[in-house]
Design a protein around this motif. Structure first.
Motif, short mmCIF file in Angstrom:
data_model
loop_
_atom_site.label_atom_id
_atom_site.label_comp_id
_atom_site.label_asym_id
_atom_site.label_seq_id
_atom_site.Cartn_x
_atom_site.Cartn_y
_atom_site.Cartn_z
N TRP A 119 6.28 -8.20 -2.72
CA TRP A 119 6.31 -8.02 -1.20
C TRP A 119 6.57 -8.93 -0.41
O TRP A 119 7.27 -9.30 0.62
N LEU A 120 5.87 -10.13 -0.77
CA LEU A 120 6.10 -11.68 -0.28
C LEU A 120 7.63 -11.98 -0.27
O LEU A 120 8.19 -12.81 0.60
N SER A 121 7.97 -11.83 -1.72
CA SER A 121 9.59 -12.38 -1.73
C SER A 121 10.40 -11.66 -0.82
O SER A 121 11.76 -12.37 -0.84
N GLU A 122 10.12 -10.52 -0.43
CA GLU A 122 11.03 -9.65 0.69
C GLU A 122 11.11 -10.12 1.74
O GLU A 122 11.80 -9.94 2.73
N GLY A 145 0.22 -17.98 9.44
CA GLY A 145 -0.55 -19.33 8.86
C GLY A 145 -1.59 -19.72 9.68
O GLY A 145 -2.34 -18.82 10.73
N GLY A 146 -2.53 -20.67 9.14
CA GLY A 146 -3.69 -21.07 9.55
C GLY A 146 -4.16 -22.30 8.90
O GLY A 146 -3.42 -23.39 8.81
N ALA A 147 -5.11 -22.12 7.92
CA ALA A 147 -5.80 -23.11 7.02
C ALA A 147 -4.78 -23.23 5.95
O ALA A 147 -4.62 -24.15 5.41
N GLY A 148 -3.97 -22.05 5.77
CA GLY A 148 -3.04 -22.05 4.86
C GLY A 148 -1.66 -21.98 5.39
O GLY A 148 -1.44 -21.70 6.60
N PRO A 149 -0.46 -22.13 4.69
CA PRO A 149 0.51 -22.11 5.24
C PRO A 149 1.33 -20.59 5.79
O PRO A 149 0.64 -19.61 5.40
N ALA A 150 2.13 -20.41 6.69
CA ALA A 150 2.72 -19.24 7.17
C ALA A 150 3.56 -18.56 5.79
O ALA A 150 4.10 -19.32 5.12
N LEU A 151 3.24 -17.25 5.95
CA LEU A 151 4.25 -16.55 4.78
C LEU A 151 5.04 -15.56 5.12
O LEU A 151 5.56 -14.80 4.43
N SER A 152 5.36 -15.48 6.64
CA SER A 152 6.03 -14.31 7.09
C SER A 152 7.59 -14.58 6.68
O SER A 152 8.29 -13.46 6.77
N LYS A 153 7.78 -15.94 6.17
CA LYS A 153 9.19 -16.08 5.81
C LYS A 153 9.25 -16.65 4.21
O LYS A 153 10.50 -17.27 4.10
N ILE A 154 8.06 -16.31 3.68
CA ILE A 154 8.18 -17.07 2.29
C ILE A 154 9.19 -16.73 1.40
O ILE A 154 9.55 -17.59 0.36
N GLY A 155 9.64 -15.69 1.45
CA GLY A 155 10.69 -15.04 0.37
C GLY A 155 12.11 -15.98 0.60
O GLY A 155 12.97 -15.87 -0.34
N SER A 156 12.17 -16.58 1.75
CA SER A 156 13.45 -17.62 1.88
C SER A 156 13.28 -18.77 0.99
O SER A 156 14.15 -19.32 0.75
N HIS A 207 -4.21 -17.64 5.64
CA HIS A 207 -2.64 -17.20 5.84
C HIS A 207 -2.49 -16.54 7.40
O HIS A 207 -1.43 -16.41 7.66
N GLY A 208 -3.58 -16.04 7.91
CA GLY A 208 -3.47 -15.10 9.46
C GLY A 208 -3.21 -13.91 8.93
O GLY A 208 -2.55 -13.30 8.29
N ASP A 209 -3.60 -13.09 10.00
CA ASP A 209 -3.55 -11.58 9.95
C ASP A 209 -2.19 -11.08 10.06
O ASP A 209 -1.73 -9.88 9.53
N GLN A 210 -1.26 -11.87 10.51
CA GLN A 210 0.26 -11.51 10.67
C GLN A 210 1.05 -12.53 9.78
O GLN A 210 2.19 -12.88 10.00
#
Length: 117
Positions: free
Chosen positions: A112-115, A67-78, A61-64
């Protein structure tokens, strides 16, 4: 002579104890407060969640969380709430394998991700 042997034996035991403390003993585990419905309460450590994600998720999911091999999680809570994220972590989804994170860590990371919106 007897005194020298006793001192040497004591020093060896002391050194073994120090090696144990430095390299083996991890100390007490930190527990997270849990509410009646099983979710981690608001006092869950964000740093702890970041550590867990850093050890288990950034490869895909990448260090930030970009995303990468998996989807981006930076806004997954939405997109998903905490219980949906817990379900995905426990059971996997699409290319994500089940159980990458286990135990109480699942709830900490899901909260944490839901936020992230």
């Amino acid at each position: 002579m007897k005194k020298t042997i006793m001192i040497t034996g004591f020093n060896i035991l002391l050194a073994a104890g120090l090696v144990f403390l430095l390299f083996v003993y991890e100390g007490p585990k930190k527990s997270q407060p849990v509410s009646a419905n099983g979710n981690v309460t608001a006092s869950a450590s964000t740093e702890n969640a970041e550590d867990i994600v850093g050890k288990n998720c950034i490869t895909c999911h990448g260090d930030q969380l970009q995303g990468g091999a998996g989807p981006a999680l930076s806004k997954i809570g939405s997109k998903y709430n905490q219980s949906e994220i817990e379900h995905i972590i426990k059971n996997g989804k699409n290319g994500m394998p089940a159980g990458v994170i286990s135990g109480d860590d699942v709830a900490v990371v899901a909260k944490w991700l839901s936020e992230k919106k």
